[in-house]
Design an enzyme around this catalytic site. Structure first.
Site, mmCIF file in Angstrom:
data_model
loop_
_atom_site.group_PDB
_atom_site.id
_atom_site.type_symbol
_atom_site.label_atom_id
_atom_site.label_comp_id
_atom_site.label_asym_id
_atom_site.label_seq_id
_atom_site.Cartn_x
_atom_site.Cartn_y
_atom_site.Cartn_z
ATOM 1 C CD GLU A 14 -3.075 0.184 -0.047
ATOM 2 O OE1 GLU A 14 -3.084 0.775 -1.147
ATOM 3 O OE2 GLU A 14 -3.741 -0.833 0.193
ATOM 4 C CG ASP A 145 -6.132 1.055 -9.423
ATOM 5 O OD1 ASP A 145 -5.497 0.285 -8.676
ATOM 6 O OD2 ASP A 145 -6.614 2.141 -9.040
HETATM 7 MG MG MG Z 1 -10.212 4.672 -9.123
#
Ligand code: MG
Ligand code: ADP
Length: 352
Positions: A14, A145
């Site tokens: 993270e 992502d």
């Molecule tokens: Mg997003």
């Protein structure tokens, strides 16, 4: 013709994706579907969001930017996009750290590529989607992502090197355990400002050390940093990156207890050194730990959002119930629980 693209969770790593670290994400079985066809006009509709006719590919500050951003980036890459009608629907919660934005962008890019036979490769779809979010929507996201939304495989996590932009699949053999998410239902307004601050602080450390990447920084180098806050941030980055590599090993060898321990260590570091947790997510993680759950940590930018949990499904459900009552007493909000399963990356659903 319909394509779909998944959301994702990151097991560990993270606040290191923008610091040349490693991350360990996998796609989840919550997806966004996109159907594209030639049309007289540009029309974009999304279930629950509405229907919008687009006269020019300009930024509006609304949800459609995620779609027009992709069309615009396709044009910037030299592809002429004729008027199309784009229909979107999804069962992926938006804005809660499961990366619905990347699912939407990558699905749109993939759908247009299929419709117009642009023959975009997977990496092209990733790059166009990342550029749409950075240049058009205006979020300085890392590559994780979109990369996960495109390259994932069901039953596998990916050890993704965010510096080299390469990955290695690792089977998600959890030895009978499951991953779940507990939504704290809090979102503190701090998150985006503090996110930028952390980016700046970690960049500043490199500047002081005269290094261009955290890959070249050793813990010992941090003795040169006199500012205690900057030092704490940098320790998190270096140790978290090491934890990801160890976590990948534990996952590979089925050492779930050790993996769980790393999740707790990651949380502690995010809370104490990177200082992006909050009372609510600390409460959840501490409660789970006290009640013998194998591993848990806050995920995402921080200051609320979700906690990732690793244990047997039955045990997670049982402890969650206990925790939920205590949480309500303390914070007057009910958290929610969602079990998660892995899934494939962007795919074609069918042709009509
Ligand atoms: Mg997003
Ligand atoms: P996350 O990516 O973690 O879900 P973001 O803030 O990055 O959170 O992206 C969420 C935003 O993406 C939503 O507020 C919305 O503007 C857009 N979005 C995501 N999914 C959809 C969808 N199915 N239809 C329309 N817009 C969507």
């Amino acid at each position: 013709m319909t394509v779909s693209s998944p959301g994702r969770v990151n097991i560990i790593g993270e606040h290191v994706d923008y610091n040349d670290g490693f991350v360990l994400p996998f796609a989840i079985s919550k997806r966004t579907w996109v159907d594209a066809k030639r049309s007289e006009k540009f029309v974009i509709s999304s279930r629950g969001y509405g229907r919008v006719e687009i006269s020019s590919l300009k930024k509006t500050g609304k949800w459609t930017d995620y779609v027009t951003g992709v069309l615009k980036e396709l044009e910037s890459s030299g592809f002429k996009v004729p008027p199309v009608e784009i229909k979107i629907w999804s069962d992926l919660p938006a804005g809660s750290g499961l990366s619905s934005s990347a699912a939407l962008e990558t699905a749109v890019a993939f759908a247009i590529s299929e419709l117009l036979n642009l023959k975009l490769g997977k990496m092209d779809i990733v790059n166009i989607s990342v550029r749409a979010e950075r240049n058009f929507v205006g979020v300085q996201c890392g590559v994780m992502d979109q990369y996960t939304a495109v390259f994932s495989r069901k039953g596998q996590a990916m050890l993704l090197d965010t510096m080299k932009i390469t990955h290695e699949y690792i089977p998600l053999n959890l030895n009978g355990l499951s991953f779940a998410l507990i939504d704290s239902k809090v979102k503190h307004s701090l998150s985006s400002g503090e996110y930028n601050k952390r980016r700046e602080e970690t960049r500043r450390v490199l500047e002081i050390l005269k290094k261009s990447s955290y890959r070249d920084v050793k813990i010992k180098d941090l003795e040169k940093i006199s500012d205690t806050v900057l030092k704490k941030r940098a320790i998190h980055v270096l140790e978290e990156t090491k934890r990801v590599v160890r976590a990948a090993e534990f996952l590979r060898s089925g050492k779930m207890k050790d993996l769980g321990e790393l999740l707790y260590e990651s949380h502690e570091s995010l809370s104490e050194l990177y200082e992006v947790s909050c009372d609510e997510t600390d409460f959840i993680v501490e409660f789970l730990k006290k009640n013998g759950i194998i591993g848990a940590r806050m995920i995402g930018g921080g200051f609320g959002g979700n906690v990732l949990v690793l244990d047997r499904e039955e045990k997670i459900k049982r402890i969650f119930k206990k925790m939920s009552d205590e949480y309500f007493k303390a914070f007057k909000t009910k958290p929610t629980l969602m079990m998660i399963e892995s899934d494939d990356g962007a795919r074609i659903e069918g042709r009509d």
